[in-house]
Design a protein around this motif. Structure first.
Motif, short mmCIF file in Angstrom:
data_model
loop_
_atom_site.label_atom_id
_atom_site.label_comp_id
_atom_site.label_asym_id
_atom_site.label_seq_id
_atom_site.Cartn_x
_atom_site.Cartn_y
_atom_site.Cartn_z
N HIS A 42 62.25 66.38 59.12
CA HIS A 42 62.86 67.07 57.99
C HIS A 42 61.77 67.49 57.01
CE1 HIS A 42 65.81 68.31 55.11
NE2 HIS A 42 66.77 67.94 55.92
N ILE A 43 61.85 68.73 56.55
CA ILE A 43 60.85 69.27 55.64
C ILE A 43 60.97 68.67 54.23
CG2 ILE A 43 60.10 71.40 54.50
CD1 ILE A 43 59.58 72.06 57.23
N LYS A 44 62.21 68.46 53.77
CA LYS A 44 62.42 68.04 52.38
C LYS A 44 62.76 66.56 52.21
CE LYS A 44 64.10 72.59 51.10
NZ LYS A 44 65.25 73.38 50.68
N TYR A 45 63.31 65.94 53.25
CA TYR A 45 63.77 64.57 53.13
C TYR A 45 63.10 63.69 54.17
CZ TYR A 45 67.27 67.19 50.56
OH TYR A 45 67.89 68.04 49.70
N ALA A 46 63.58 62.47 54.33
CA ALA A 46 63.01 61.55 55.31
C ALA A 46 63.27 62.05 56.73
CB ALA A 46 63.61 60.16 55.13
N SER A 47 62.28 61.90 57.59
CA SER A 47 62.43 62.17 59.01
C SER A 47 62.89 60.89 59.67
CB SER A 47 61.11 62.65 59.60
OG SER A 47 60.75 63.91 59.06
N ARG A 48 63.41 60.99 60.91
CA ARG A 48 64.02 59.82 61.53
C ARG A 48 63.60 59.66 62.97
NH1 ARG A 48 68.93 58.34 64.17
NH2 ARG A 48 69.63 60.48 64.42
N LEU A 49 63.43 58.41 63.39
CA LEU A 49 63.26 58.05 64.80
C LEU A 49 64.64 57.66 65.30
CD1 LEU A 49 60.28 55.53 64.59
CD2 LEU A 49 60.14 57.89 65.31
N SER A 50 65.02 58.13 66.48
CA SER A 50 66.30 57.69 67.04
C SER A 50 66.22 56.19 67.35
CB SER A 50 66.62 58.46 68.32
OG SER A 50 65.73 58.09 69.36
N THR A 51 67.37 55.57 67.44
CA THR A 51 67.42 54.13 67.73
C THR A 51 66.75 53.84 69.06
OG1 THR A 51 69.45 53.90 66.46
CG2 THR A 51 68.95 52.16 68.04
N GLY B 6 68.39 52.79 63.31
CA GLY B 6 67.29 53.75 63.28
C GLY B 6 66.30 53.47 62.16
N TYR B 7 65.22 54.21 62.20
CA TYR B 7 64.13 54.07 61.24
C TYR B 7 63.76 55.44 60.70
CZ TYR B 7 63.53 49.30 62.88
OH TYR B 7 63.73 47.98 63.18
N VAL B 8 63.27 55.46 59.46
CA VAL B 8 62.88 56.71 58.82
C VAL B 8 61.41 56.65 58.40
CG1 VAL B 8 65.20 57.26 58.00
CG2 VAL B 8 63.66 55.95 56.54
N PHE B 9 60.85 57.83 58.16
CA PHE B 9 59.49 57.95 57.65
C PHE B 9 59.38 59.26 56.89
CE2 PHE B 9 59.59 59.90 61.80
CZ PHE B 9 58.82 61.04 61.68
N PHE B 10 58.44 59.33 55.98
CA PHE B 10 58.20 60.55 55.22
C PHE B 10 56.89 61.16 55.68
CE2 PHE B 10 61.06 58.16 52.53
CZ PHE B 10 61.94 59.13 52.10
N TYR B 11 56.97 62.36 56.22
CA TYR B 11 55.75 63.05 56.65
C TYR B 11 56.06 64.54 56.72
CZ TYR B 11 51.14 63.11 58.90
OH TYR B 11 49.81 63.30 59.19
N SER B 12 56.40 65.11 55.57
CA SER B 12 56.81 66.51 55.53
C SER B 12 55.69 67.45 55.96
CB SER B 12 57.33 66.89 54.15
OG SER B 12 56.31 66.75 53.18
N ALA B 13 54.43 67.06 55.78
CA ALA B 13 53.31 67.92 56.20
C ALA B 13 53.36 68.16 57.71
CB ALA B 13 51.98 67.30 55.81
N PHE B 14 53.70 67.12 58.49
CA PHE B 14 53.80 67.30 59.93
C PHE B 14 55.01 68.16 60.28
CE2 PHE B 14 55.28 65.92 64.17
CZ PHE B 14 54.19 66.34 64.90
#
Length: 125
Positions: free
Chosen positions: A20-29, A77-85
């Motif tokens: 996600h460009i603006k919010y948290a990105s997510r790994l599927s379970t 699931g788990y989230v991470f912030f990496y909008s640059a990627f």
């Protein structure tokens, strides 16, 4: 003698990243379980310099570089912030979307370290 690698079809749901460009990105379970991630681990993205459409994901523990993984509160699931990627993938593959879902292949070993390949071929459709 040929070196064989079993073809494994990724089932619906399966291993994927939601970038996600603006919010948290997510790994599927399923991906989080396969990678054995824990709250506080970091993930890194790698690009093959010889074949630039080949991208990989790897996990580290207690690393100050990379995207920090956080367990989703009250959810799987788990989230991470990496909008640059996410922005980089968006530009390279001309997705023009705020949310990009990328399938992730099964773990592969490169230089005796585990990596998970991002299946970018779907982004060309």
């Amino acid at each position: 003698m040929p070196v064989l690698k079993e073809f494994v079809k990724i089932k619906k749901g399966g291993r994927f990243l939601s970038l996600h460009i603006k919010y948290a990105s997510r790994l599927s379970t399923e991906l989080a379980l396969d990678m054995e991630v824990k709250d506080g681990d970091t993930i890194h993205f790698f690009r093959d310099e010889v074949k630039p459409d080949n991208w990989y994901l790897a996990k580290n523990q207690n690393d100050k570089h990379g995207a920090v993984i956080r367990k989703r509160k009250g959810r799987y699931g788990y989230v991470f912030f990496y909008s640059a990627f996410a922005k980089e993938i968006n530009e390279i593959y001309r997705q023009n979307k705020d949310l990009i879902k990328i399938k992730v292949g099964p773990k592969t070993m490169i230089d005796k370290k585990p990596y998970w390949p991002l299946i970018t071929a779907q982004l060309f459709k």
